[in-house]
Scaffold this active site. Structure first.
Site, PDB file in Angstrom:
ATOM      1  N   LYS A 158       0.818  -1.216   0.000  1.00 55.36           N
ATOM      2  CA  LYS A 158       0.000   0.000   0.000  1.00 55.36           C
ATOM      3  C   LYS A 158       0.850   1.262   0.000  1.00 55.36           C
ATOM      4  O   LYS A 158       1.917   1.317   0.624  1.00 55.36           O
ATOM      5  CB  LYS A 158      -0.901  -0.002   1.237  1.00 55.36           C
ATOM      6  N   HIS A 290     -10.023  -8.665  -8.075  1.00 48.55           N
ATOM      7  CA  HIS A 290      -9.751  -8.206  -6.711  1.00 48.55           C
ATOM      8  C   HIS A 290     -10.582  -9.081  -5.790  1.00 48.55           C
ATOM      9  O   HIS A 290     -11.770  -9.304  -6.033  1.00 48.55           O
ATOM     10  CB  HIS A 290     -10.186  -6.742  -6.598  1.00 48.55           C
TER      11      HIS A 290
END
Ligand code: MG
Length: 373
Positions: A158, A290
């Site tokens: 991230k 995803h």
């Protein structure tokens, strides 16, 4: 094929230590599983996610009374009705009904969908990189290192939740560790505007192991995505929160994206998910599902990916990876399947081909206590 019973299994797990991304901290992981049974005793499992009290009441007072007596072969109509009330519940119901129909036809899910093109799908190790400690970068690097030791050769970390300087420092350290031998995706969870994203371009274009840059900006800024894509030498990916196939069309037709990432649980049912994946292919675009929230949803993403025609004829590039949650989450193991050296074998037995770990489900049953996600 009449539905006679629906059992629900709301599950809650309090994390030993919060983790997060640019959207904030996760303190709990939850899962809402349910099992639909027909008059002939055929069972299908579904999964969705929302605040558990919302789902409990919604199922008890509206969804279950509607489902009882319905014919499973009216799957699309049933899903369309329920999505007006709760989109993610409808998605889970589409899974359960698909499993029942496959079993009744004596087929595996992939066979029902026209057959698997491949029986192994690559997985990338997906991390929530932030922890509430000064040492968060070290914690993140240690987690990635552990995944490499398990044989993963693709990771996602991230960015976007800290200052650009701090995030870049983290990624530089990660790149030193990976020696650019392992592919890495950077996910900003729609944190930036175009000018801020541009600060990453020099670094991104310098590295040769960037799998993709994920959702640097809001996904509705299609024009900015098109501009950014023309400046970047790494692929741009996104779309995990888009619900309908048509929400991908402007990104695809205006050249704003290289890889679409529909999420099984966020799309309007597994049929819609597959439709979106085929839409991507019809534009010649890569598709990497995803699937961070939920082991059953991830299993359906695996089936859908196996049934998607290969993207390319290039050796080693023909199959895009699916996401694998590497964080502390006991619900990952409700379905007994795991990548080996970064590859997952697609189950080929009847229905979903695997048994839900009911002991684990029972061990994490939510006791009705108050919690805030
Ligand atoms: Mg993402």
């Amino acid at each position: 094929m009449e539905i006679v019973k629906v059992d629900t299994f709301p599950l809650l797990y309090e994390l030993r230590e919060p983790y997060g991304d640019a959207n904030g901290w996760k303190k709990y992981r939850t899962c809402f599983l349910f099992r639909i049974t027909t008059k002939d005793g055929v069972e299908g499992w579904g999964e969705c996610i929302d605040l558990l009290p919302t789902l409990k009441i919604g199922f008890e007072e509206r969804i279950i009374p509607y489902l009882i007596g319905q014919n499973v072969y009216n799957r699309l109509e049933i899903v369309k009705t329920i999505k007006k009330w709760h989109q993610r519940a409808a998605t889970g119901i589409s899974m359960a009904l698909t499993e029942i129909i496959a079993k009744n036809a004596n087929l595996n899910i992939c066979d029902l969908w026209g057959g698997a093109w491949k029986n192994k799908i690559p997985a990338y190790a997906s991390f929530q990189s932030y922890t509430p400690t000064q040492e968060w970068q070290k914690v993140s690097l240690n987690r990635v290192q552990a995944a490499l030791e398990q044989g993963y050769d693709k990771v996602k970390v991230k960015i976007g939740g800290k200052s650009i300087k701090e995030d870049m420092d983290h990624i530089e350290k990660l790149q030193d560790m990976l020696e650019q031998k392992v592919l890495v995706a950077l996910d900003a969870n729609e944190s930036y505007d175009l000018s801020t994203t541009k600060q990453w371009i020099t670094k991104l274009n310098k590295w040769n192991n960037v799998m993709w840059l994920e959702e640097p900006m809001s996904m509705d800024q299609v024009n900015d995505y098109t501009i950014l894509r023309s400046m970047l030498e790494v692929p741009l990916a996104g779309g995990e929160n888009l619900i309908k196939s048509n929400q991908f069309i402007s990104l695809l037709s205006e050249g704003g994206i290289d890889i679409i990432q529909p999420d099984t649980m966020h799309q309007e049912g597994i049929d819609q998910m597959r439709h979106t994946m085929h839409l991507g292919r019809s534009f010649g675009i890569r598709v990497s599902p995803h699937c961070f929230d939920g082991a059953l949803s991830r299993l359906y993403a695996l089936f859908a990916q196996a049934c998607l025609e290969p993207w390319s004829k290039m050796e080693g590039e023909e199959v895009e990876p699916i996401e694998w949650d590497m964080m502390d989450n006991p619900f990952s193991e409700i379905i007994p399947i795991k990548p080996r050296r970064g590859q997952i074998t697609v189950p080929s037995e009847l229905g979903i081909g695997l048994e839900i770990d009911i002991e684990r489900v029972e061990a994490f049953q939510w006791d009705g206590r108050h919690y805030i996600e």
